[in-house]
Design a protein around this motif. Structure first.
Motif, PDB file in Angstrom:
ATOM      1  N   VAL A   3      40.642  46.047  34.792  1.00 49.93           N
ATOM      2  CA  VAL A   3      42.082  46.005  34.535  1.00 49.93           C
ATOM      3  C   VAL A   3      42.310  45.871  33.033  1.00 49.93           C
ATOM      4  CG1 VAL A   3      44.245  44.804  34.995  1.00 49.93           C
ATOM      5  CG2 VAL A   3      42.488  44.926  36.773  1.00 49.93           C
ATOM      6  N   PRO A   4      42.972  46.829  32.409  1.00 51.60           N
ATOM      7  CA  PRO A   4      43.225  46.724  30.968  1.00 51.60           C
ATOM      8  C   PRO A   4      44.043  45.478  30.626  1.00 51.60           C
ATOM      9  CG  PRO A   4      43.685  48.945  31.760  1.00 51.60           C
ATOM     10  CD  PRO A   4      43.475  48.075  32.976  1.00 51.60           C
TER      11      PRO A   4
ATOM     12  N   GLU B 156      47.686  45.263  31.339  1.00 51.21           N
ATOM     13  CA  GLU B 156      48.101  45.370  32.732  1.00 51.21           C
ATOM     14  C   GLU B 156      47.661  44.173  33.577  1.00 51.21           C
ATOM     15  OE1 GLU B 156      46.756  49.073  34.346  1.00 51.21           O
ATOM     16  OE2 GLU B 156      47.488  50.246  32.637  1.00 51.21           O
ATOM     17  N   LEU B 157      46.953  43.232  32.980  1.00 49.62           N
ATOM     18  CA  LEU B 157      46.431  42.092  33.740  1.00 49.62           C
ATOM     19  C   LEU B 157      47.575  41.173  34.155  1.00 49.62           C
ATOM     20  CD1 LEU B 157      43.753  40.665  34.663  1.00 49.62           C
ATOM     21  CD2 LEU B 157      43.983  39.258  32.601  1.00 49.62           C
ATOM     22  N   PRO B 158      47.776  40.944  35.452  1.00 49.36           N
ATOM     23  CA  PRO B 158      48.856  40.047  35.887  1.00 49.36           C
ATOM     24  C   PRO B 158      48.594  38.608  35.435  1.00 49.36           C
ATOM     25  CG  PRO B 158      48.052  41.408  37.707  1.00 49.36           C
ATOM     26  CD  PRO B 158      47.069  41.561  36.585  1.00 49.36           C
TER      27      PRO B 158
ATOM     28  N   ASP C 143      37.435  45.500  29.498  1.00 51.08           N
ATOM     29  CA  ASP C 143      38.446  45.060  30.463  1.00 51.08           C
ATOM     30  C   ASP C 143      38.048  43.770  31.167  1.00 51.08           C
ATOM     31  OD1 ASP C 143      39.941  47.358  29.839  1.00 51.08           O
ATOM     32  OD2 ASP C 143      38.947  48.539  31.399  1.00 51.08           O
ATOM     33  N   SER C 144      37.616  42.783  30.390  1.00 48.84           N
ATOM     34  CA  SER C 144      37.190  41.501  30.972  1.00 48.84           C
ATOM     35  C   SER C 144      37.783  40.327  30.198  1.00 48.84           C
ATOM     36  CB  SER C 144      35.660  41.397  30.958  1.00 48.84           C
ATOM     37  OG  SER C 144      35.172  41.339  29.617  1.00 48.84           O
TER      38      SER C 144
ATOM     39  N   GLY D 132      26.807  50.873  39.395  1.00 49.29           N
ATOM     40  CA  GLY D 132      27.345  51.362  38.133  1.00 49.29           C
ATOM     41  C   GLY D 132      28.562  50.584  37.675  1.00 49.29           C
ATOM     42  N   VAL D 133      28.551  50.182  36.412  1.00 46.63           N
ATOM     43  CA  VAL D 133      29.680  49.464  35.823  1.00 46.63           C
ATOM     44  C   VAL D 133      30.042  50.124  34.490  1.00 46.63           C
ATOM     45  CG1 VAL D 133      29.258  47.239  36.919  1.00 46.63           C
ATOM     46  CG2 VAL D 133      28.051  47.806  34.817  1.00 46.63           C
ATOM     47  N   PRO D 134      31.304  50.011  34.072  1.00 38.53           N
ATOM     48  CA  PRO D 134      31.730  50.666  32.835  1.00 38.53           C
ATOM     49  C   PRO D 134      31.015  50.078  31.611  1.00 38.53           C
ATOM     50  CG  PRO D 134      33.626  50.069  34.183  1.00 38.53           C
ATOM     51  CD  PRO D 134      32.437  49.392  34.786  1.00 38.53           C
TER      52      PRO D 134
END
Length: 263
Positions: free
Chosen positions: A108-109, A112-114, A164-165, A212-214
């Motif tokens: 989640v960018p 955009e993270l709630p 994105d972490s 697989g991870v980004p």
């Protein structure tokens, strides 16, 4: 809070009759493996976690006595009850492995993270670690003999983030600050504090690594993992040092994972 106990009260003499450890996140993965290593080395282990059935499974697999305690580490009332149970049952605490944590939503960018997702990660990884460290510190400072050890579970993300972490990475950096402050504040009371930073230990949390991870360059890549037993042996080594010695920071990772040079 529900407890199921076995083991004997040591009465708080000048030399502990038992070595008592609290392990959070004890129902699975790294927590379960560390409980097994400690129990096999003769420790009495207090198992803290949110799922009673999972704690019971861990307890059933241990070589020695255990006290499962249902605990949400982000809830101050649960944490107070956890350490009250330790004090009432055993009269002392020799080790806290501050292990409970969550990665939060992946991929989640930051924009955009709630807020609720951010807060959940902070409440578990940072506030939960603080609350448990505070409870352990209080016991260790007041008991006789005084002192004990706290080991915080950090992450290689405390050094180098994944894409994105933001919530996970920020909390693991904060855990490093917690470790350093506890180390300093614990000196007068023989409370040692160290941190283990783990990379790609095989568990439910890291199962996605195999598929697989980004990566930082935008590619998707499978990553190697290591056995959680390798982590458990390292924690056991840190735990069994005399209080005059401390592993301040240890990094244990799958040898060929993309960590050195990642980014």
């Amino acid at each position: 809070m529900n407890t199921v106990a076995s083991g004997n009260d040591n009465g708080g003499g000048s030399v502990p009759a038992e070595r008592i450890a609290v392990v959070t996140g004890a129902g699975s993965g790294i927590g379960r493996a560390v409980c097994g290593a400690l129990s096999g080395a003769g420790w009495t282990v207090v198992l803290a976690g949110r799922k009673p059935a999972a704690l019971a499974e861990t307890a059933a697999a241990l070589a020695g006595p255990a006290l499962p305690v249902r605990t949400d580490v982000s809830d101050p009332r649960d944490v107070d009850a956890l350490f009250a149970a330790v004090r009432e049952r055993y009269g002392r605490l020799d080790l806290l492995f501050n292990n409970a944590g969550t990665t939060g939503p992946g991929g989640v960018p930051v924009d955009e993270l709630p807020y609720a997702a951010w807060q959940k990660v902070v409440n578990t990884n940072l506030t939960g670690s603080f609350l448990c460290a505070q409870g352990a510190f209080r016991l260790m400072k007041a008991q006789a003999p005084v002192g004990g050890r706290i080991i915080n579970n950090g992450s290689v993300s405390a050094h180098a983030p994944r894409p994105d972490s933001v919530a996970y990475t920020a909390t693991k950096h904060a855990v490093t600050g917690l470790t350093k402050s506890l180390s300093l504040d614990g000196r007068p009371y023989r409370i040692a504090c160290g941190q283990i930073d783990i990379g790609n230990a095989a568990s439910d949390m890291t199962e996605r690594m195999r598929s697989g991870v980004p990566q930082a360059n935008g590619e998707l890549m499978a990553e190697p993992v290591m056995d959680v037993a390798d982590v458990a042996r390292t924690v056991l080594h840190m735990a069994e040092l005399p209080l005059e010695a401390n592993v301040q920071f240890a990094t244990v990772l799958a040898t060929t994972m993309p960590y050195i040079g990642r980014g």
